[in-house]
Structures are given as C-alpha cells and as structure tokens.
Motif scaffolding. Structure first.
Motif, PDB file in Angstrom:
ATOM      1  N   CYS A  63       0.825  -1.218   0.000  1.00  0.00           N
ATOM      2  CA  CYS A  63       0.000   0.000   0.000  1.00  0.00           C
ATOM      3  C   CYS A  63       0.851   1.256   0.000  1.00  0.00           C
ATOM      4  CB  CYS A  63      -0.942   0.000   1.205  1.00  0.00           C
ATOM      5  SG  CYS A  63      -2.326  -1.138   1.035  1.00  0.00           S
ATOM      6  N   LYS A  64       1.878   1.287   0.826  1.00  0.00           N
ATOM      7  CA  LYS A  64       2.732   2.478   0.906  1.00  0.00           C
ATOM      8  C   LYS A  64       3.459   2.759  -0.409  1.00  0.00           C
ATOM      9  CE  LYS A  64       3.517   2.756   5.851  1.00  0.00           C
ATOM     10  NZ  LYS A  64       2.647   3.826   6.117  1.00  0.00           N
ATOM     11  N   LYS A  65       3.700   1.719  -1.171  1.00  0.00           N
ATOM     12  CA  LYS A  65       4.374   1.903  -2.461  1.00  0.00           C
ATOM     13  C   LYS A  65       3.384   2.069  -3.615  1.00  0.00           C
ATOM     14  CE  LYS A  65       8.420   1.790  -0.696  1.00  0.00           C
ATOM     15  NZ  LYS A  65       9.189   3.008  -0.598  1.00  0.00           N
ATOM     16  N   GLY A  66       2.088   2.129  -3.303  1.00  0.00           N
ATOM     17  CA  GLY A  66       1.082   2.407  -4.325  1.00  0.00           C
ATOM     18  C   GLY A  66       0.468   1.196  -4.985  1.00  0.00           C
ATOM     19  N   TYR A  67       0.744   0.015  -4.484  1.00  0.00           N
ATOM     20  CA  TYR A  67       0.210  -1.218  -5.053  1.00  0.00           C
ATOM     21  C   TYR A  67      -1.007  -1.688  -4.257  1.00  0.00           C
ATOM     22  CZ  TYR A  67       4.611  -1.404  -7.633  1.00  0.00           C
ATOM     23  OH  TYR A  67       5.665  -1.127  -8.453  1.00  0.00           O
ATOM     24  N   VAL A  68      -2.011  -0.836  -4.181  1.00  0.00           N
ATOM     25  CA  VAL A  68      -3.190  -1.117  -3.355  1.00  0.00           C
ATOM     26  C   VAL A  68      -3.985  -2.298  -3.910  1.00  0.00           C
ATOM     27  CG1 VAL A  68      -5.304  -0.148  -2.371  1.00  0.00           C
ATOM     28  CG2 VAL A  68      -3.274   1.281  -2.606  1.00  0.00           C
ATOM     29  N   SER A  69      -4.094  -2.394  -5.214  1.00  0.00           N
ATOM     30  CA  SER A  69      -4.823  -3.506  -5.830  1.00  0.00           C
ATOM     31  C   SER A  69      -4.156  -4.841  -5.482  1.00  0.00           C
ATOM     32  CB  SER A  69      -4.879  -3.304  -7.338  1.00  0.00           C
ATOM     33  OG  SER A  69      -5.496  -4.405  -7.952  1.00  0.00           O
ATOM     34  N   GLU A  70      -2.835  -4.883  -5.553  1.00  0.00           N
ATOM     35  CA  GLU A  70      -2.095  -6.105  -5.211  1.00  0.00           C
ATOM     36  C   GLU A  70      -2.238  -6.419  -3.725  1.00  0.00           C
ATOM     37  OE1 GLU A  70      -1.062  -3.672  -7.128  1.00  0.00           O
ATOM     38  OE2 GLU A  70      -0.479  -4.595  -9.020  1.00  0.00           O
ATOM     39  N   ALA A  71      -2.217  -5.380  -2.896  1.00  0.00           N
ATOM     40  CA  ALA A  71      -2.397  -5.573  -1.456  1.00  0.00           C
ATOM     41  C   ALA A  71      -3.779  -6.143  -1.169  1.00  0.00           C
ATOM     42  CB  ALA A  71      -2.192  -4.256  -0.711  1.00  0.00           C
ATOM     43  N   SER A  72      -4.772  -5.654  -1.888  1.00  0.00           N
ATOM     44  CA  SER A  72      -6.143  -6.139  -1.711  1.00  0.00           C
ATOM     45  C   SER A  72      -6.255  -7.610  -2.102  1.00  0.00           C
ATOM     46  CB  SER A  72      -7.104  -5.286  -2.545  1.00  0.00           C
ATOM     47  OG  SER A  72      -8.422  -5.704  -2.357  1.00  0.00           O
ATOM     48  N   LYS A  73      -5.604  -7.982  -3.196  1.00  0.00           N
ATOM     49  CA  LYS A  73      -5.607  -9.391  -3.623  1.00  0.00           C
ATOM     50  C   LYS A  73      -4.918 -10.268  -2.577  1.00  0.00           C
ATOM     51  CE  LYS A  73      -5.685  -8.269  -8.503  1.00  0.00           C
ATOM     52  NZ  LYS A  73      -4.857  -8.006  -9.675  1.00  0.00           N
ATOM     53  N   LEU A  74      -3.801  -9.788  -2.036  1.00  0.00           N
ATOM     54  CA  LEU A  74      -3.095 -10.541  -1.004  1.00  0.00           C
ATOM     55  C   LEU A  74      -3.963 -10.661   0.246  1.00  0.00           C
ATOM     56  CD1 LEU A  74      -0.571 -11.985   0.040  1.00  0.00           C
ATOM     57  CD2 LEU A  74       0.322  -9.744   0.719  1.00  0.00           C
ATOM     58  N   PHE A  75      -4.664  -9.591   0.592  1.00  0.00           N
ATOM     59  CA  PHE A  75      -5.540  -9.598   1.765  1.00  0.00           C
ATOM     60  C   PHE A  75      -6.573 -10.716   1.662  1.00  0.00           C
ATOM     61  CE2 PHE A  75      -9.316  -8.283   4.098  1.00  0.00           C
ATOM     62  CZ  PHE A  75      -8.783  -7.984   5.342  1.00  0.00           C
ATOM     63  N   GLU A  76      -7.072 -10.962   0.458  1.00  0.00           N
ATOM     64  CA  GLU A  76      -8.066 -12.022   0.260  1.00  0.00           C
ATOM     65  C   GLU A  76      -7.493 -13.398   0.590  1.00  0.00           C
ATOM     66  OE1 GLU A  76     -11.283 -11.522  -0.240  1.00  0.00           O
ATOM     67  OE2 GLU A  76     -10.820  -9.384  -0.152  1.00  0.00           O
ATOM     68  N   GLU A  77      -6.179 -13.548   0.494  1.00  0.00           N
ATOM     69  CA  GLU A  77      -5.529 -14.822   0.823  1.00  0.00           C
ATOM     70  C   GLU A  77      -5.345 -15.006   2.331  1.00  0.00           C
ATOM     71  OE1 GLU A  77      -1.747 -15.305  -1.108  1.00  0.00           O
ATOM     72  OE2 GLU A  77      -2.493 -14.430  -2.968  1.00  0.00           O
ATOM     73  N   VAL A  78      -5.404 -13.926   3.078  1.00  0.00           N
ATOM     74  CA  VAL A  78      -5.134 -13.990   4.508  1.00  0.00           C
ATOM     75  C   VAL A  78      -6.279 -14.720   5.200  1.00  0.00           C
ATOM     76  CG1 VAL A  78      -4.687 -12.656   6.608  1.00  0.00           C
ATOM     77  CG2 VAL A  78      -3.867 -11.797   4.402  1.00  0.00           C
ATOM     78  N   PRO A  79      -5.976 -15.815   5.904  1.00  0.00           N
ATOM     79  CA  PRO A  79      -7.043 -16.507   6.635  1.00  0.00           C
ATOM     80  C   PRO A  79      -7.692 -15.571   7.654  1.00  0.00           C
ATOM     81  CG  PRO A  79      -5.009 -17.802   6.605  1.00  0.00           C
ATOM     82  CD  PRO A  79      -4.678 -16.453   6.055  1.00  0.00           C
ATOM     83  N   ALA A  80      -9.005 -15.685   7.808  1.00  0.00           N
ATOM     84  CA  ALA A  80      -9.757 -14.795   8.709  1.00  0.00           C
ATOM     85  C   ALA A  80      -9.169 -14.792  10.113  1.00  0.00           C
ATOM     86  CB  ALA A  80     -11.224 -15.201   8.747  1.00  0.00           C
ATOM     87  N   LYS A  81      -8.719 -15.935  10.600  1.00  0.00           N
ATOM     88  CA  LYS A  81      -8.186 -16.006  11.966  1.00  0.00           C
ATOM     89  C   LYS A  81      -6.845 -15.285  12.102  1.00  0.00           C
ATOM     90  CE  LYS A  81      -5.860 -20.375  11.269  1.00  0.00           C
ATOM     91  NZ  LYS A  81      -5.750 -21.748  11.486  1.00  0.00           N
ATOM     92  N   VAL A  82      -6.202 -14.998  10.995  1.00  0.00           N
ATOM     93  CA  VAL A  82      -4.901 -14.313  11.004  1.00  0.00           C
ATOM     94  C   VAL A  82      -5.062 -12.798  10.856  1.00  0.00           C
ATOM     95  CG1 VAL A  82      -2.664 -14.152   9.814  1.00  0.00           C
ATOM     96  CG2 VAL A  82      -3.743 -16.379  10.126  1.00  0.00           C
ATOM     97  N   ARG A  83      -6.206 -12.362  10.365  1.00  0.00           N
ATOM     98  CA  ARG A  83      -6.435 -10.926  10.156  1.00  0.00           C
ATOM     99  C   ARG A  83      -6.544 -10.217  11.501  1.00  0.00           C
ATOM    100  NH1 ARG A  83     -10.929 -11.054   5.276  1.00  0.00           N
ATOM    101  NH2 ARG A  83      -9.566 -12.076   3.773  1.00  0.00           N
ATOM    102  N   SER A  84      -5.871  -9.103  11.597  1.00  0.00           N
ATOM    103  CA  SER A  84      -5.891  -8.311  12.829  1.00  0.00           C
ATOM    104  C   SER A  84      -6.339  -6.889  12.502  1.00  0.00           C
ATOM    105  CB  SER A  84      -4.497  -8.279  13.461  1.00  0.00           C
ATOM    106  OG  SER A  84      -3.618  -7.506  12.667  1.00  0.00           O
ATOM    107  N   VAL A  85      -6.540  -6.106  13.538  1.00  0.00           N
ATOM    108  CA  VAL A  85      -6.903  -4.701  13.334  1.00  0.00           C
ATOM    109  C   VAL A  85      -5.817  -4.008  12.512  1.00  0.00           C
ATOM    110  CG1 VAL A  85      -5.936  -3.910  15.545  1.00  0.00           C
ATOM    111  CG2 VAL A  85      -7.747  -2.590  14.453  1.00  0.00           C
ATOM    112  N   ASP A  86      -4.567  -4.381  12.718  1.00  0.00           N
ATOM    113  CA  ASP A  86      -3.472  -3.769  11.961  1.00  0.00           C
ATOM    114  C   ASP A  86      -3.525  -4.163  10.485  1.00  0.00           C
ATOM    115  OD1 ASP A  86      -2.361  -2.447  14.193  1.00  0.00           O
ATOM    116  OD2 ASP A  86      -1.274  -4.252  14.774  1.00  0.00           O
ATOM    117  N   THR A  87      -3.838  -5.420  10.210  1.00  0.00           N
ATOM    118  CA  THR A  87      -3.928  -5.877   8.822  1.00  0.00           C
ATOM    119  C   THR A  87      -5.018  -5.107   8.082  1.00  0.00           C
ATOM    120  OG1 THR A  87      -3.368  -8.083   9.671  1.00  0.00           O
ATOM    121  CG2 THR A  87      -4.013  -7.941   7.373  1.00  0.00           C
ATOM    122  N   TYR A  88      -6.196  -5.031   8.712  1.00  0.00           N
ATOM    123  CA  TYR A  88      -7.295  -4.267   8.117  1.00  0.00           C
ATOM    124  C   TYR A  88      -6.910  -2.792   7.953  1.00  0.00           C
ATOM    125  CZ  TYR A  88     -10.931  -7.904   8.499  1.00  0.00           C
ATOM    126  OH  TYR A  88     -11.707  -9.028   8.345  1.00  0.00           O
TER     127      TYR A  88
END
Length: 182
Positions: A63-88
């Motif tokens: 995200c900081k480097k401007g690749y928000v679309s790629e970050a969003s795609k990677l986020f979809e791979e993150v298991p729900a139990k691994v997602r944290s307030v920081d990840t979101y």
C-alpha cells in the motif's frame, strides 16, 4: 541491507532455515529500499506459512508503495483467523490514500462483521481520508462513531478535524455515556 542478505544466504548454505521473523524483517527492509518486487518474491518463496505480522508487513509495504490492488488481492488470501486490526487498517489506509474510499468503508464494515474492532489508528485513517476528500460531514460522523464505541481520540484526530481537545473530565463523562449497558 546487503550484509543482512549475505548473512541470510550464508545461514541457508550451512543448513539453517530462517524463521518467519527473519523473513519479515528482510521484507520490511526491501520495502524501505523500494524493492517491491524483491519483497514480493521473498514473501512468495518462503517455505513457512506467513503469520499476521508477515501478512501485515506485505500489505502495508504494498500500500505504501502504491500497489493497493495487489495488497487487496493478497488480503483475500489472509485466513480470517490471522487478520488483525493492523492488517485491516493497513489496507484501509491504502484505499483512503490511493484508492476509492468506498472500498475502505466496505472493508471497515467487513472488519466489524468479523468481530475485529477498529482502534484509534483505524478511525484516524478514515477521518483523514474523508477530510482529504473534503467530506467533513463524514469525518465528523466517523469521529462520533469513535466516541460512541468508547475509543478515546488522539491528538492527531483533533488536529485533523481542527478541534480543541475536550478536557479529560468531559471526555471521560462522554465515554462513560457511550459504553453499552451491562
């Protein structure tokens, strides 16, 4: 950074496997040095399952480097139990700065549905995103949601909104009022 990678390669040559912390440190350093592709490659080549810190580091760096679309795609791979307030919050920040803010709003809604509570940083990101777009009504609405959720604003939020800080007693009373009945 070169010495760190020499050491990283050296320990692998003698048969040691770097742990997730080592990989995450190297990924963060690659992002700091604007080596986005190398960071992504290292992340994908890890023989370990990424943890929430590794995923958050990748999403934040992208995200900081401007690749928000790629970050969003990677986020979809993150298991729900691994997602944290920081990840979101990292992805919400990416959408607020370089993407459509409605994506940030949807992500905030999903976050709440997953029982991950936004923190002061999350609210700050949204408030700043609205202010940046000239949507002060939504920024103030978000501020009020924050108070309703009994989250104490920080100095950054007050400065973003151009508000005077309430004295601690006023805020404490307002926060007490905002707490749900128990």
């Amino acid at each position: 950074m070169d010495k760190a990678f020499m050491l990283y390669q050296g320990i692998q040559k003698v048969g040691f496997s770097p742990n997730i912390t080592t990989h995450t440190i190297l990924i963060n350093e690659l992002f700091k040095n604007s080596k986005v592709l190398e960071a992504y490659k290292l992340f994908r080549e890890m023989e370990l399952d990424p943890d929430k810190v590794a995923y958050t580091s990748m999403i934040n760096g992208l995200c900081k480097k401007g690749y928000v679309s790629e970050a969003s795609k990677l986020f979809e791979e993150v298991p729900a139990k691994v997602r944290s307030v920081d990840t979101y919050s990292c992805l919400i920040d990416g959408f607020c700065k370089k993407g459509p803010i409605d994506e940030a709003e949807m992500l905030l809604g999903e976050m709440r549905k997953q029982n991950v509570s936004p923190d002061v940083k999350t609210f700050n990101i949204m408030i700043y995103g609205y202010k940046r777009r000239g949507q002060l009504d939504l920024a103030y609405k978000m501020f009020n949601e924050m108070i309703d959720e009994a989250i104490l604003p920080d100095d950054v939020i007050y400065k973003t909104l151009g508000l005077r800080q309430l004295d601690k007693n006023q805020m404490s009373n307002k926060m007490e009022f905002a707490k749900p009945n128990q």
